[in-house]
Design a protein around this motif. Structure first.
Motif, PDB file in Angstrom:
ATOM      1  N   GLY A   8       0.837  -1.183   0.000  1.00  0.00           N
ATOM      2  CA  GLY A   8       0.000   0.000   0.000  1.00  0.00           C
ATOM      3  C   GLY A   8       0.874   1.236   0.000  1.00  0.00           C
ATOM      4  N   GLY A   9       1.924   1.191  -0.791  1.00  0.00           N
ATOM      5  CA  GLY A   9       2.966   2.204  -0.710  1.00  0.00           C
ATOM      6  C   GLY A   9       2.764   3.456  -1.516  1.00  0.00           C
ATOM      7  N   ARG A  39      -1.686  -1.146  -5.882  1.00  0.00           N
ATOM      8  CA  ARG A  39      -2.484  -1.433  -7.075  1.00  0.00           C
ATOM      9  C   ARG A  39      -1.982  -0.659  -8.284  1.00  0.00           C
ATOM     10  N   ASN A  40      -1.551   0.552  -8.038  1.00  0.00           N
ATOM     11  CA  ASN A  40      -0.979   1.356  -9.119  1.00  0.00           C
ATOM     12  C   ASN A  40       0.241   2.087  -8.585  1.00  0.00           C
ATOM     13  N   ALA A  41       1.283   1.327  -8.301  1.00  0.00           N
ATOM     14  CA  ALA A  41       2.507   1.923  -7.768  1.00  0.00           C
ATOM     15  C   ALA A  41       3.135   2.889  -8.767  1.00  0.00           C
ATOM     16  N   ASP A  42       2.932   2.645 -10.056  1.00  0.00           N
ATOM     17  CA  ASP A  42       3.540   3.482 -11.086  1.00  0.00           C
ATOM     18  C   ASP A  42       3.051   4.926 -11.046  1.00  0.00           C
ATOM     19  N   ARG A  43       1.910   5.154 -10.395  1.00  0.00           N
ATOM     20  CA  ARG A  43       1.395   6.523 -10.364  1.00  0.00           C
ATOM     21  C   ARG A  43       2.302   7.447  -9.565  1.00  0.00           C
ATOM     22  N   LEU A  44       3.194   6.861  -8.755  1.00  0.00           N
ATOM     23  CA  LEU A  44       4.153   7.682  -8.024  1.00  0.00           C
ATOM     24  C   LEU A  44       5.053   8.458  -8.977  1.00  0.00           C
ATOM     25  N   LYS A  45       5.287   7.899 -10.172  1.00  0.00           N
ATOM     26  CA  LYS A  45       6.138   8.582 -11.150  1.00  0.00           C
ATOM     27  C   LYS A  45       5.533   9.908 -11.572  1.00  0.00           C
ATOM     28  N   ILE A  56      14.412   2.487  -5.420  1.00  0.00           N
ATOM     29  CA  ILE A  56      12.975   2.328  -5.189  1.00  0.00           C
ATOM     30  C   ILE A  56      12.401   1.459  -6.301  1.00  0.00           C
ATOM     31  N   LYS A  57      11.886   0.296  -5.949  1.00  0.00           N
ATOM     32  CA  LYS A  57      11.338  -0.633  -6.928  1.00  0.00           C
ATOM     33  C   LYS A  57       9.806  -0.597  -6.849  1.00  0.00           C
ATOM     34  N   LEU A  58       9.171  -0.122  -7.916  1.00  0.00           N
ATOM     35  CA  LEU A  58       7.718  -0.029  -7.958  1.00  0.00           C
ATOM     36  C   LEU A  58       7.121  -1.333  -8.470  1.00  0.00           C
ATOM     37  N   MET A  59       6.114  -1.830  -7.750  1.00  0.00           N
ATOM     38  CA  MET A  59       5.485  -3.103  -8.105  1.00  0.00           C
ATOM     39  C   MET A  59       3.971  -2.942  -8.091  1.00  0.00           C
ATOM     40  N   ASN A  60       3.343  -3.139  -9.230  1.00  0.00           N
ATOM     41  CA  ASN A  60       1.887  -3.046  -9.317  1.00  0.00           C
ATOM     42  C   ASN A  60       1.251  -4.382  -8.959  1.00  0.00           C
ATOM     43  N   ASP A  62      -2.377  -6.264  -6.491  1.00  0.00           N
ATOM     44  CA  ASP A  62      -3.433  -6.179  -5.479  1.00  0.00           C
ATOM     45  C   ASP A  62      -3.100  -7.151  -4.357  1.00  0.00           C
ATOM     46  N   ILE A  63      -2.860  -6.647  -3.164  1.00  0.00           N
ATOM     47  CA  ILE A  63      -2.486  -7.506  -2.043  1.00  0.00           C
ATOM     48  C   ILE A  63      -3.600  -8.479  -1.678  1.00  0.00           C
ATOM     49  N   ALA A  64      -4.813  -8.209  -2.121  1.00  0.00           N
ATOM     50  CA  ALA A  64      -5.933  -9.101  -1.815  1.00  0.00           C
ATOM     51  C   ALA A  64      -5.926 -10.355  -2.680  1.00  0.00           C
ATOM     52  N   SER A  65      -5.185 -10.339  -3.793  1.00  0.00           N
ATOM     53  CA  SER A  65      -5.249 -11.479  -4.711  1.00  0.00           C
ATOM     54  C   SER A  65      -3.914 -11.907  -5.302  1.00  0.00           C
ATOM     55  N   CYS A  66      -2.828 -11.175  -5.031  1.00  0.00           N
ATOM     56  CA  CYS A  66      -1.541 -11.519  -5.632  1.00  0.00           C
ATOM     57  C   CYS A  66      -1.031 -12.857  -5.102  1.00  0.00           C
ATOM     58  N   LYS A  67      -0.126 -13.449  -5.840  1.00  0.00           N
ATOM     59  CA  LYS A  67       0.371 -14.786  -5.501  1.00  0.00           C
ATOM     60  C   LYS A  67       1.803 -14.793  -4.978  1.00  0.00           C
TER      61      LYS A  67
END
Length: 320
Positions: A8-9, A39-45, A56-60, A62-67
């Motif tokens: 949730g970064g 969910r949309n880490a790239d929006r930080l850019k 800083i490594k951005l990763m898109n 959903d923590i509710a469903s990722c594997k």
């Protein structure tokens, strides 16, 4: 050196952590690599390019469903919507999102974070409505009823209670976990167009508008500066264990909403429009007791309210 994963970064917590990292405040923990999972880490850019760099490594996702998740020495789980409008318009969905995001993480943690120090960002809302005669809520307080809270807070608080149980159970399975019950904050990345009073007041000040107070009863809040928040979260994460230590995170310096407005109005030299007080309406108090964090972890507040508002306003002025 060490790595940090922020789940949730891309929100206020995540941005505040990245800002603190940029200024060296995470050096005591040896952090030299941060994963930002959202969910949309790239929006930080676009929203905060000054916070994005080589480490800083951005990763898109959903923590509710990722594997899967990256391994990390420290994990800060701060994924949850805090938009009051969402909890009013779609309360059950928001509640399920918090629960799913915690339950799925707990399963992933058993695989990817067996050796991590994990802090879950809960909320002071889990205490229910604070009684008017209780000045500060201690961690052991369990007398609040969620039904006494406003409708926008009830489902959020219930979901956070469920999430805490899941995190505590994760500790019982042998992982190092902790819980931070977070209250109210101020900092340059706090939304200034949501339900956060201090954010709205500061935005009014920046725009030269009158500050409007609609509450007709006394409202008491306290505000921790974002830098203190980050240091407290990292310290609590470092204290994680299978016994899942739990701490309130916030300031214990109460301020009534009209006094808060006056502080901001004086700084920006704007006027205040305040509704008349109705004495028959009960006061609204939301103030943590932070003695446990101070006494157990040696934590303190670097910023008082005036300093927190001033430094926030100055940074926002420079960015305009």
């Amino acid at each position: 050196m060490a790595s940090l994963l922020i789940i949730g970064g891309s929100g206020f917590f995540g941005k505040s952590i990245l800002d603190a990292y940029k200024r060296g405040l995470l050096n005591p923990w040896g952090i030299d690599l941060i994963y930002v999972f959202a969910r949309n880490a790239d929006r930080l850019k676009e929203e905060a390019p000054e916070l994005v760099g080589a480490s800083i490594k951005l990763m898109n996702g959903d923590i509710a469903s990722c594997k899967e998740l990256p391994t990390a020495d420290y994990v800060i789980h701060a994924a949850a919507s805090t938009d009051a409008a969402n909890y009013l318009s779609q309360p059950e969905l928001e509640k399920k999102n918090i629960q799913a995001g915690t339950y799925n993480y707990c399963e992933l943690a058993k695989k990817f974070h067996q050796n991590s120090r994990i802090v879950y960002c809960s909320s002071g809302a889990v205490y229910g409505q604070q009684p008017p005669d209780l000045d500060k809520i201690p961690e052991e307080y369990d007398g609040g009823l969620l039904a006494d809270m406003s409708l926008t807070k009830q489902d959020y608080a219930a979901a956070k209670r469920d999430a805490e149980v899941a995190i505590i159970n994760l500790g019982k399975e042998g992982l190092s976990v902790s819980i931070a019950r977070c209250f109210a904050f101020v900092g340059p990345y706090l939304p200034r167009n949501k339900h956060f009073a201090i954010g709205n007041f500061i935005e009014d000040g920046i725009q030269g508008r009158h500050i409007t107070i609609k509450a007709q009863h006394e409202v008491y809040r306290s505000y921790m500066h974002a830098d203190d928040l980050v240091i407290w979260l990292m310290t609590i994460a470092a204290s994680s264990s299978i016994s899942c230590p739990l701490f309130n995170v916030g300031s214990d310096g109460a301020v009534e909403i009209r006094e808060l407005a006056q502080k901001v109005a004086s700084l920006f030299r704007v006027q205040i429009n305040a509704a008349a007080l109705i004495s028959s309406v009960p006061m609204d108090r939301y103030i943590p007791n932070i003695a446990k964090a101070k006494n157990t972890l040696g934590l303190n507040l670097q910023f008082d309210l005036d300093g927190a508002i001033s430094i926030t306003a100055e940074k926002l002025r420079r960015s305009i």
